[in-house]
Enzyme design. Structure first.
Site, PDB file in Angstrom:
ATOM      1  N   ARG A  17      42.818  27.082  47.379  1.00  0.00           N
ATOM      2  CA  ARG A  17      41.768  26.164  47.832  1.00  0.00           C
ATOM      3  C   ARG A  17      41.856  24.829  47.102  1.00  0.00           C
ATOM      4  O   ARG A  17      41.386  23.804  47.612  1.00  0.00           O
ATOM      5  CB  ARG A  17      40.387  26.794  47.604  1.00  0.00           C
ATOM      6  CG  ARG A  17      40.192  28.128  48.302  1.00  0.00           C
ATOM      7  CD  ARG A  17      38.909  28.805  47.838  1.00  0.00           C
ATOM      8  NE  ARG A  17      38.824  30.177  48.306  1.00  0.00           N
ATOM      9  CZ  ARG A  17      37.865  31.039  47.954  1.00  0.00           C
ATOM     10  NH1 ARG A  17      36.899  30.642  47.126  1.00  0.00           N
ATOM     11  NH2 ARG A  17      37.868  32.265  48.420  1.00  0.00           N
ATOM     12  N   ARG A  18      42.425  24.846  45.908  1.00  0.00           N
ATOM     13  CA  ARG A  18      42.639  23.616  45.153  1.00  0.00           C
ATOM     14  C   ARG A  18      44.036  23.043  45.367  1.00  0.00           C
ATOM     15  O   ARG A  18      44.220  21.833  45.415  1.00  0.00           O
ATOM     16  CB  ARG A  18      42.415  23.863  43.655  1.00  0.00           C
ATOM     17  CG  ARG A  18      40.981  24.212  43.278  1.00  0.00           C
ATOM     18  CD  ARG A  18      40.839  24.365  41.773  1.00  0.00           C
ATOM     19  NE  ARG A  18      39.487  24.670  41.367  1.00  0.00           N
ATOM     20  CZ  ARG A  18      38.545  23.752  41.132  1.00  0.00           C
ATOM     21  NH1 ARG A  18      38.836  22.477  41.265  1.00  0.00           N
ATOM     22  NH2 ARG A  18      37.334  24.110  40.763  1.00  0.00           N
ATOM     23  N   SER A  36      51.127  34.701  55.264  1.00  0.00           N
ATOM     24  CA  SER A  36      50.138  35.697  54.886  1.00  0.00           C
ATOM     25  C   SER A  36      50.389  36.969  55.668  1.00  0.00           C
ATOM     26  O   SER A  36      50.864  36.923  56.810  1.00  0.00           O
ATOM     27  CB  SER A  36      48.721  35.188  55.160  1.00  0.00           C
ATOM     28  OG  SER A  36      47.762  36.188  54.882  1.00  0.00           O
ATOM     29  N   ARG A  37      50.071  38.081  55.031  1.00  0.00           N
ATOM     30  CA  ARG A  37      50.217  39.367  55.708  1.00  0.00           C
ATOM     31  C   ARG A  37      49.001  39.680  56.574  1.00  0.00           C
ATOM     32  O   ARG A  37      48.958  40.718  57.225  1.00  0.00           O
ATOM     33  CB  ARG A  37      50.448  40.458  54.673  1.00  0.00           C
ATOM     34  CG  ARG A  37      51.800  40.312  53.992  1.00  0.00           C
ATOM     35  CD  ARG A  37      51.987  41.204  52.804  1.00  0.00           C
ATOM     36  NE  ARG A  37      53.342  41.083  52.275  1.00  0.00           N
ATOM     37  CZ  ARG A  37      53.758  41.600  51.138  1.00  0.00           C
ATOM     38  NH1 ARG A  37      52.920  42.308  50.398  1.00  0.00           N
ATOM     39  NH2 ARG A  37      54.996  41.443  50.734  1.00  0.00           N
ATOM     40  N   LEU A  74      50.483  34.596  44.105  1.00  0.00           N
ATOM     41  CA  LEU A  74      50.286  36.042  44.220  1.00  0.00           C
ATOM     42  C   LEU A  74      49.891  36.644  42.880  1.00  0.00           C
ATOM     43  O   LEU A  74      50.048  36.010  41.835  1.00  0.00           O
ATOM     44  CB  LEU A  74      51.584  36.688  44.723  1.00  0.00           C
ATOM     45  CG  LEU A  74      52.115  36.181  46.073  1.00  0.00           C
ATOM     46  CD1 LEU A  74      53.511  36.736  46.319  1.00  0.00           C
ATOM     47  CD2 LEU A  74      51.162  36.555  47.202  1.00  0.00           C
ATOM     48  N   LYS A  97      50.388  31.120  36.776  1.00  0.00           N
ATOM     49  CA  LYS A  97      50.398  31.851  35.514  1.00  0.00           C
ATOM     50  C   LYS A  97      49.550  33.111  35.653  1.00  0.00           C
ATOM     51  O   LYS A  97      48.703  33.168  36.552  1.00  0.00           O
ATOM     52  CB  LYS A  97      49.883  30.985  34.361  1.00  0.00           C
ATOM     53  CG  LYS A  97      48.688  30.097  34.633  1.00  0.00           C
ATOM     54  CD  LYS A  97      47.382  30.641  35.026  1.00  0.00           C
ATOM     55  CE  LYS A  97      46.678  31.707  34.288  1.00  0.00           C
ATOM     56  NZ  LYS A  97      45.431  32.132  34.969  1.00  0.00           N
ATOM     57  N   ASP A 181      44.956  36.057  31.818  1.00  0.00           N
ATOM     58  CA  ASP A 181      44.299  35.146  32.748  1.00  0.00           C
ATOM     59  C   ASP A 181      43.836  33.865  32.065  1.00  0.00           C
ATOM     60  O   ASP A 181      44.053  32.761  32.582  1.00  0.00           O
ATOM     61  CB  ASP A 181      43.103  35.859  33.391  1.00  0.00           C
ATOM     62  CG  ASP A 181      42.503  35.060  34.533  1.00  0.00           C
ATOM     63  OD1 ASP A 181      43.247  34.319  35.201  1.00  0.00           O
ATOM     64  OD2 ASP A 181      41.284  35.179  34.757  1.00  0.00           O
ATOM     65  N   THR A 256      41.217  22.554  29.826  1.00  0.00           N
ATOM     66  CA  THR A 256      41.880  23.207  30.954  1.00  0.00           C
ATOM     67  C   THR A 256      41.524  22.568  32.287  1.00  0.00           C
ATOM     68  O   THR A 256      42.314  22.616  33.227  1.00  0.00           O
ATOM     69  CB  THR A 256      41.526  24.698  31.021  1.00  0.00           C
ATOM     70  OG1 THR A 256      40.132  24.853  31.287  1.00  0.00           O
ATOM     71  CG2 THR A 256      41.877  25.401  29.717  1.00  0.00           C
TER      72      THR A 256
END
Length: 332
Positions: A17-18, A36-37, A74, A97, A181, A256
């Protein structure tokens, strides 16, 4: 290769979205296709972000001649597989990351991209903001004296409509946990500042199921400098860093991502405690990343950032190993 660089995206993860608007707004980039699946998700995503092509599978996107670079948002356990496949298909790769589940996987990704002669980089965006360049200039000028300590924190109270059972951040086997994360930014910032790997690390985790809900880490470097950080997904929002030297310090309370893009700044404190506010150019760091990566492809700068991502992954492995080895020590 001619500008604009043509981009494809594997998946419709939240971070896109960014990134999608950033590709649309970067002068040297053009969004070509989304893979996309889920056809339903792909159609809704493509309509919202004005993406001209929908591809039914990741494999089909890598086969397209009109895509030069792929962005991989992903879950971490899929990064190695699709980075290697993209490199073998001759595509440049921007990968979210953490790069991989461990340093061995990350090394195979870097090697695959080097052998294929394609650009590869981790998707950490703050490195590309003009503010990071200003901080680097101050460090290079020696205004802080000898850097002795880097301290940082990144946390937020987890709120999501996604069920924990469907969220990779809660699954160890998929690369979950607050260190992977959030701590990635703190570790990377320490290495970015000091320009070397630590000689010694210590990690302490607080578990929630199979993954760490919070993590605290410490690193010692060959020049005597130290770095300390904490990260958590059950604490108020914090994303600050302090770089302290023998003659002054830099403090940034949102390294960040700026709390407000139009008010991006940091502080320099001298040895007497006098503070100088440094106001920075307003910029969208996602767009900066996409533009810089696209320019790397156009100019053939293949190995500009991949070494920092790989070194960050190596330190993450050592921190996790430390945390697990000391889990039962010092218990009352």
């Amino acid at each position: 290769m001619q500008s604009p660089v043509r981009w494809g995206i594997l998946g419709t993860a939240r971070i896109t979205r960014r990134v999608a608007p950033a590709i649309q707004s970067a002068p040297a980039a053009k969004l070509i296709a989304i893979a996309s699946r889920s056809e339903e998700k792909a159609k809704a995503w493509a309509e919202k972000y004005e993406c001209p092509q929908i591809v039914e599978s990741y494999e089909q996107l890598l086969e397209r001649d009109d895509v030069d670079v792929v962005y991989i948002p992903l879950p971490p356990h899929l990064h190695a597989e699709w980075t290697i496949k993209a490199a073998q298909a001759g595509k440049h790769v921007l990968c979210e990351k953490p790069l991989a589940l461990n340093a061995l996987e990350a090394e195979t990704m870097v090697n695959a991209c080097q052998q294929a002669g394609v650009c590869f980089e981790e998707g950490v965006m703050w490195y590309h903001h003009p503010r990071a360049t200003q901080i680097r200039d101050i460090l290079n000028q020696g205004r802080l004296g000898e850097i002795r300590r880097v301290t940082s924190a990144f946390s937020f109270p987890w709120q999501s409509s996604v069920e924990p059972s469907e969220e990779y951040r809660f699954k160890q086997e998929q690369g979950g946990g607050s260190l992977m994360d959030l701590g990635w930014y703190c570790v990377g910032a320490s290495l970015w500042t000091l320009g070397m790997l630590p000689e010694e690390v210590f990690g302490r985790e607080v578990l929630d199921g199979s993954v760490d809900e919070s993590f605290s880490g410490w690193m010692r470097f060959a020049n005597g400098a130290e770095a300390a950080f904490d990260c958590s997904r059950n604490m108020t929002s914090r994303r600050w860093i302090e770089i302290a030297g023998t003659e002054g310090s830099i403090v940034c309370d949102d390294f960040t991502r700026p709390w407000q893009e139009e008010k991006t700044r940091f502080w320099i404190h001298d040895a007497q405690g006098n503070a100088e506010v440094v106001n920075c150019e307003a910029a969208t760091q996602e767009t900066c990343l996409i533009e810089n990566f696209s320019q790397r492809i156009l100019t053939g700068q293949l190995d500009n950032q991949q070494s920092l991502g790989l070194k960050t992954q190596q330190v993450m492995d050592r921190l996790l190993k430390s945390a697990k080895s000391k889990r039962n020590e010092n218990e009352f």
